[in-house]
Design an enzyme around this catalytic site. Structure first.
Site, PDB file in Angstrom:
ATOM      1  N   ALA A  32      -3.751  -3.252   2.568  1.00 35.76           N
ATOM      2  CA  ALA A  32      -2.556  -3.752   3.235  1.00 35.76           C
ATOM      3  C   ALA A  32      -1.415  -2.758   3.085  1.00 35.76           C
ATOM      4  O   ALA A  32      -1.252  -2.143   2.039  1.00 35.76           O
ATOM      5  CB  ALA A  32      -2.147  -5.090   2.645  1.00 35.76           C
ATOM      6  N   LYS A  33      -0.623  -2.653   4.133  1.00 37.77           N
ATOM      7  CA  LYS A  33       0.600  -1.862   4.067  1.00 37.77           C
ATOM      8  C   LYS A  33       1.715  -2.809   3.634  1.00 37.77           C
ATOM      9  O   LYS A  33       1.836  -3.918   4.152  1.00 37.77           O
ATOM     10  CB  LYS A  33       0.922  -1.274   5.443  1.00 37.77           C
ATOM     11  CG  LYS A  33       2.191  -0.461   5.475  1.00 37.77           C
ATOM     12  CD  LYS A  33       2.399   0.095   6.873  1.00 37.77           C
ATOM     13  CE  LYS A  33       3.674   0.897   6.974  1.00 37.77           C
ATOM     14  NZ  LYS A  33       3.831   1.473   8.323  1.00 37.77           N
TER      15      LYS A  33
END
Length: 64
Positions: free
Chosen positions: A13-14
Site C-alpha cells: 500500500a502507498k
C-alpha cells in the site's frame, strides 16, 4: 487485506507520513510475518509518501 487474503498472501500500500500510519503499521505487524517501509529511489526526498509491504499473511484473527 486481512479480510480477503489467504494465508501466505502479501499486501502493498502507498501511504503518507503524518501520524495516522502508525495504526495501520500495528495492524499489519499483528497479521503478517514481516512488514517493511519502502521509499523508492524515484520518490522525491521532500515527499511524504512511502510504501508499506506486508509479507506472509498469518491468517484470520479475531482481534481485527
Amino acid at each position: 487485506a486481512v479480510k480477503v487474503l489467504r494465508p501466505g498472501g502479501h499486501f502493498l500500500a502507498k501511504t503518507f507520513q503524518g501520524g495516522t500510519e502508525n495504526e495501520l503499521l500495528s495492524l499489519l505487524k499483528r497479521n503478517f510475518k514481516s512488514v517493511h517501509h519502502i521509499k523508492p529511489p524515484a520518490s522525491r526526498v521532500e515527499s511524504v509518501e512511502l510504501y508499506l509491504l506486508a509479507k506472509d499473511f498469518k491468517g484470520r484473527s479475531d482481534d481485527l
